[in-house]
Motif scaffolding. Structure first.
Motif, PDB file in Angstrom:
ATOM      1  N   ARG A  19      37.646  17.555 -27.004  1.00 21.61           N
ATOM      2  CA  ARG A  19      37.396  16.407 -27.896  1.00 21.61           C
ATOM      3  C   ARG A  19      35.921  16.042 -27.928  1.00 21.61           C
ATOM      4  NH1 ARG A  19      42.354  14.975 -26.136  1.00 21.61           N
ATOM      5  NH2 ARG A  19      43.866  14.846 -27.809  1.00 21.61           N
ATOM      6  N   THR A  20      35.249  16.209 -26.798  1.00 23.55           N
ATOM      7  CA  THR A  20      33.830  15.841 -26.732  1.00 23.55           C
ATOM      8  C   THR A  20      32.904  17.034 -26.943  1.00 23.55           C
ATOM      9  OG1 THR A  20      33.783  16.129 -24.323  1.00 23.55           O
ATOM     10  CG2 THR A  20      34.286  13.921 -25.170  1.00 23.55           C
ATOM     11  N   THR A  21      33.415  18.230 -26.672  1.00 25.70           N
ATOM     12  CA  THR A  21      32.604  19.445 -26.765  1.00 25.70           C
ATOM     13  C   THR A  21      33.442  20.506 -27.470  1.00 25.70           C
ATOM     14  OG1 THR A  21      31.676  18.810 -24.620  1.00 25.70           O
ATOM     15  CG2 THR A  21      31.167  21.036 -25.404  1.00 25.70           C
TER      16      THR A  21
ATOM     17  N   SER B 175      40.863  11.980 -32.294  1.00 24.58           N
ATOM     18  CA  SER B 175      39.722  11.955 -31.396  1.00 24.58           C
ATOM     19  C   SER B 175      40.156  11.278 -30.120  1.00 24.58           C
ATOM     20  CB  SER B 175      38.574  11.174 -32.036  1.00 24.58           C
ATOM     21  OG  SER B 175      38.903   9.799 -32.068  1.00 24.58           O
ATOM     22  N   GLY B 176      39.284  11.257 -29.145  1.00 26.26           N
ATOM     23  CA  GLY B 176      39.591  10.594 -27.882  1.00 26.26           C
ATOM     24  C   GLY B 176      39.879   9.123 -28.061  1.00 26.26           C
TER      25      GLY B 176
ATOM     26  N   SER C  44      39.695  10.258 -22.060  1.00 24.76           N
ATOM     27  CA  SER C  44      38.948  10.883 -20.963  1.00 24.76           C
ATOM     28  C   SER C  44      39.894  11.330 -19.863  1.00 24.76           C
ATOM     29  CB  SER C  44      37.941   9.892 -20.372  1.00 24.76           C
ATOM     30  OG  SER C  44      36.988   9.530 -21.330  1.00 24.76           O
TER      31      SER C  44
END
Length: 191
Positions: free
Chosen positions: A131-133, A187-188, A72
């Motif tokens: 990573r999230t979108t 990924s994160g 994040s």
């Protein structure tokens, strides 16, 4: 006991040793001896000589100091080092991050940087967003990218994020399925 004897007497030292903190930065372990409330920004820059992360405002407003913590985007000027222990920290110097590399490539292709001072923080925020979108809309980009750019490169930043999203998707498609594709695009939560 005379007047001068008190001056010669050993005094109790009020000096205390600084605590030692172990941090994981860009996949490597580092030990630093700093006060607990030292902002992560200064640990990265002064103790670890990672100067890609910039000081902008010191108040968490401008985003020049943005790094990734466990995937994040986090303003490093606001994170005390004592709170960063056991977290995975990634800086702009991170070399083995395929999403960040896609952002770097897109930045160059879109000629985003003007003065460049804010760009490390914007790149770190952009990689966290992707990573999230994986296919962000303009509104999602505008919501995620709260970093300040005094040169006003926001339209180029938006184009570069969309280009980076395309590069990441193409890289995933080219990698196929299997363990290698996960390793290439962490990924994160990846180490």
């Amino acid at each position: 006991m005379g007047r001068h004897d008190a001056l010669a007497a050993p005094s109790r030292s009020t000096h205390r040793a600084m605590p030692r903190y172990s941090l994981t930065v860009n996949g490597k372990q580092h030990s630093v001896d700093v006060d607990a409330d030292t902002p992560l920004l200064w640990v990265l820059r002064d103790s670890l000589s990672m100067t890609g992360t910039k000081y902008g405002c010191g108040a968490g407003q401008c985003g020049a100091c943005t790094v990734q913590v466990n995937g994040s985007a986090v303003r490093s000027c606001q994170l005390p080092v004592a709170s960063a222990v056991s977290l995975r920290i990634a800086t702009i110097e991170s070399a083995d991050d395929a999403v960040l590399q896609a952002c770097r490539n897109a930045w160059l292709e879109e000629d985003v940087a003007q003065c460049g001072y804010c760009q490390a923080g914007v790149l770190m925020t952009s990689a966290a967003l992707l990573r999230t979108t994986p296919s962000p809309s303009d509104a999602q980009i505008d919501t995620a990218i709260t970093n300040l750019c005094r040169c006003g490169t926001y339209p180029r930043i938006r184009r570069a994020i969309k280009r980076a999203a395309t590069l990441v998707r193409a890289n995933k498609a080219g990698a196929g399925s299997g363990p290698e594709s996960d390793a290439e695009l962490p990924s994160g939560d990846a180490a």
